[in-house]
Design a protein around this motif. Structure first.
Motif, short mmCIF file in Angstrom:
data_model
loop_
_atom_site.label_atom_id
_atom_site.label_comp_id
_atom_site.label_asym_id
_atom_site.label_seq_id
_atom_site.Cartn_x
_atom_site.Cartn_y
_atom_site.Cartn_z
N SER A 21 0.80 -1.29 -0.24
CA SER A 21 0.06 0.16 0.39
C SER A 21 1.04 1.15 -0.20
N ARG A 22 0.35 1.99 -0.55
CA ARG A 22 1.01 3.75 -0.16
C ARG A 22 1.69 4.06 1.20
N LYS A 23 1.07 3.36 2.65
CA LYS A 23 1.26 4.20 3.49
C LYS A 23 1.98 2.93 3.82
N GLY A 24 2.35 1.58 3.25
CA GLY A 24 3.13 0.69 3.67
C GLY A 24 3.20 0.01 4.71
N SER A 25 1.93 0.34 5.81
CA SER A 25 1.81 -0.75 7.18
C SER A 25 -0.33 -0.28 7.19
N VAL A 26 -0.49 -1.39 7.77
CA VAL A 26 -1.41 -2.00 8.48
C VAL A 26 -2.35 -0.38 9.05
N ASP A 27 -3.06 1.19 9.16
CA ASP A 27 -3.77 2.09 9.53
C ASP A 27 -3.86 1.29 10.51
N GLU A 28 -3.77 2.32 11.19
CA GLU A 28 -3.97 2.22 13.02
C GLU A 28 -5.44 1.67 13.66
N ASP A 29 -6.93 2.39 13.12
CA ASP A 29 -7.83 2.75 14.20
C ASP A 29 -8.22 0.99 12.47
N VAL A 30 -7.29 0.28 12.25
CA VAL A 30 -7.98 -0.94 11.54
C VAL A 30 -7.26 -2.36 12.00
N VAL A 31 -6.12 -1.86 12.96
CA VAL A 31 -4.64 -3.14 13.30
C VAL A 31 -5.54 -4.50 14.12
N GLU A 32 -7.05 -3.76 15.11
CA GLU A 32 -6.67 -5.67 16.13
C GLU A 32 -8.35 -5.58 14.95
N LEU A 33 -9.12 -4.95 14.25
CA LEU A 33 -10.05 -5.96 13.30
C LEU A 33 -9.25 -6.59 12.70
N VAL A 34 -8.23 -6.14 11.73
CA VAL A 34 -6.85 -6.92 10.97
C VAL A 34 -6.64 -8.67 11.65
N GLN A 35 -6.33 -7.84 12.45
CA GLN A 35 -5.40 -9.30 13.61
C GLN A 35 -6.43 -10.53 13.99
N LEU A 36 -7.32 -9.65 13.92
CA LEU A 36 -9.17 -10.80 14.47
C LEU A 36 -9.14 -11.38 13.80
N LEU A 37 -9.25 -10.96 12.69
CA LEU A 37 -9.81 -11.89 11.16
C LEU A 37 -8.21 -13.14 11.07
N ASN A 38 -7.27 -12.30 10.20
CA ASN A 38 -6.14 -13.08 10.48
C ASN A 38 -5.86 -14.43 11.79
N GLY A 39 -6.49 -14.31 12.88
CA GLY A 39 -6.35 -15.08 13.81
C GLY A 39 -6.64 -16.29 13.99
N ARG A 40 -7.43 -16.33 13.08
CA ARG A 40 -9.09 -17.01 12.47
C ARG A 40 -8.45 -17.73 11.89
N GLU A 41 -8.41 -18.73 11.01
CA GLU A 41 -8.31 -20.43 10.56
C GLU A 41 -8.79 -19.35 9.24
N GLN A 42 -10.40 -19.44 9.22
CA GLN A 42 -11.14 -19.55 7.99
C GLN A 42 -11.12 -18.17 7.57
N PHE A 43 -10.10 -17.00 7.58
CA PHE A 43 -10.16 -15.39 7.01
C PHE A 43 -8.43 -15.23 6.93
N PHE A 44 -8.52 -13.99 6.20
CA PHE A 44 -7.26 -13.25 5.83
C PHE A 44 -7.75 -12.30 5.35
N THR A 45 -7.06 -11.25 5.74
CA THR A 45 -7.23 -10.04 4.82
C THR A 45 -5.96 -9.69 3.61
N THR A 46 -6.78 -9.12 2.36
CA THR A 46 -5.80 -9.19 1.53
C THR A 46 -5.16 -7.43 1.36
N SER A 47 -5.94 -6.75 2.32
CA SER A 47 -5.74 -5.56 2.11
C SER A 47 -6.57 -4.56 2.96
#
Length: 238
Positions: A21-47
């Motif tokens: 991404s242009r920023k090069g990292s996950v936005d602060e306000d969505v970090v916990e949401l991304v971690q919640l999804l990636n911590g589950r075996e049935q999901f992973f985030t692409t962007s």
């Protein structure tokens, strides 16, 4: 390779890649949401994008603003002020558009039923042209008005992210309980109930007497009972 193993391999491969991404990292306000999804075996985030206010310099093709190959005059994931917008607008040579874009989250899901948990869509956006061929078409007072609206939308977007996170966490916890504990208990209870039911209706079996073909069919029909599990993912007023 089975589908579950293939999905795990694909997930590991995607999450190991660098953030492009242009920023090069996950936005602060969505970090916990991304971690919640990636911590589950049935999901992973692409962007993902937590939400942003942007000012683009590009002509409009119909009602769609083409962001690719255009000039990004301003990008912020926080509330902005009029002076910053006025300064960068002086650099516009074409049609500059002020936009607010809400949370965007792209997620790969293992199965359709997993995707249904994430089926949420929002129209919480803003898109307004400010210049034409480099000429400012609105007053500074109007720009200030637009920025206030965009900032209000940014604050509301942050609240929606928090609410979505809480609802998703609750839904996933409820799903885990339903899959691991609930069915086993209900199956055991159902089997005991079904056995008692058959025993009462067919005392001949307990006494070693002959069971007719009709009684056998009746017993087979009893085995098709279903506990009927249903889960509400999100509140109706979400």
């Amino acid at each position: 390779m089975d589908r579950s193993a293939e999905f795990r391999r694909w997930k590991a491969q995607c999450l190991s890649k660098a953030d492009l991404s242009r920023k090069g990292s996950v936005d602060e306000d969505v970090v916990e949401l991304v971690q919640l999804l990636n911590g589950r075996e049935q999901f992973f985030t692409t962007s993902s994008c937590a939400g942003r206010i942007i000012l683009l310099d590009r002509g409009i093709n119909g009602s769609e603003v083409q962001k690719q190959n255009c000039c990004w005059l301003l990008v912020t994931h926080k509330p902005c002020v009029k002076d910053d917008v006025i300064v960068v607008l002086k650099k516009a040579n074409g049609d500059a558009i002020l936009k607010f874009e809400p949370l965007v989250l792209h997620v790969q899901c293992r199965q359709l039923q997993d995707a249904q948990i994430l089926a949420v869509r929002s129209t919480h956006g803003l898109e307004v042209p400010l210049t034409h061929k480099g000429k400012l078409m609105v007053t500074e007072e109007y720009i200030n008005f637009l920025i206030k609206i965009a900032n209000q939308k940014m604050e509301e977007n942050k609240k929606r992210i928090e609410r979505f996170y809480n609802c998703l966490q609750h839904a996933l916890e409820k799903e885990t309980i339903s899959v691991t504990s609930y069915p086993k208990e209900k199956i055991k209870e159902k089997n005991n109930s079904s056995y008692t039911h058959k025993k009462k209706r067919n005392p001949e079996k307990a006494c070693g007497k002959y069971i007719t073909e009709e009684n056998n069919k009746e017993l087979e029909n009893d085995d098709h009972d279903d506990p009927g599990i249903s889960v509400t993912v999100f509140p109706e007023d979400y």
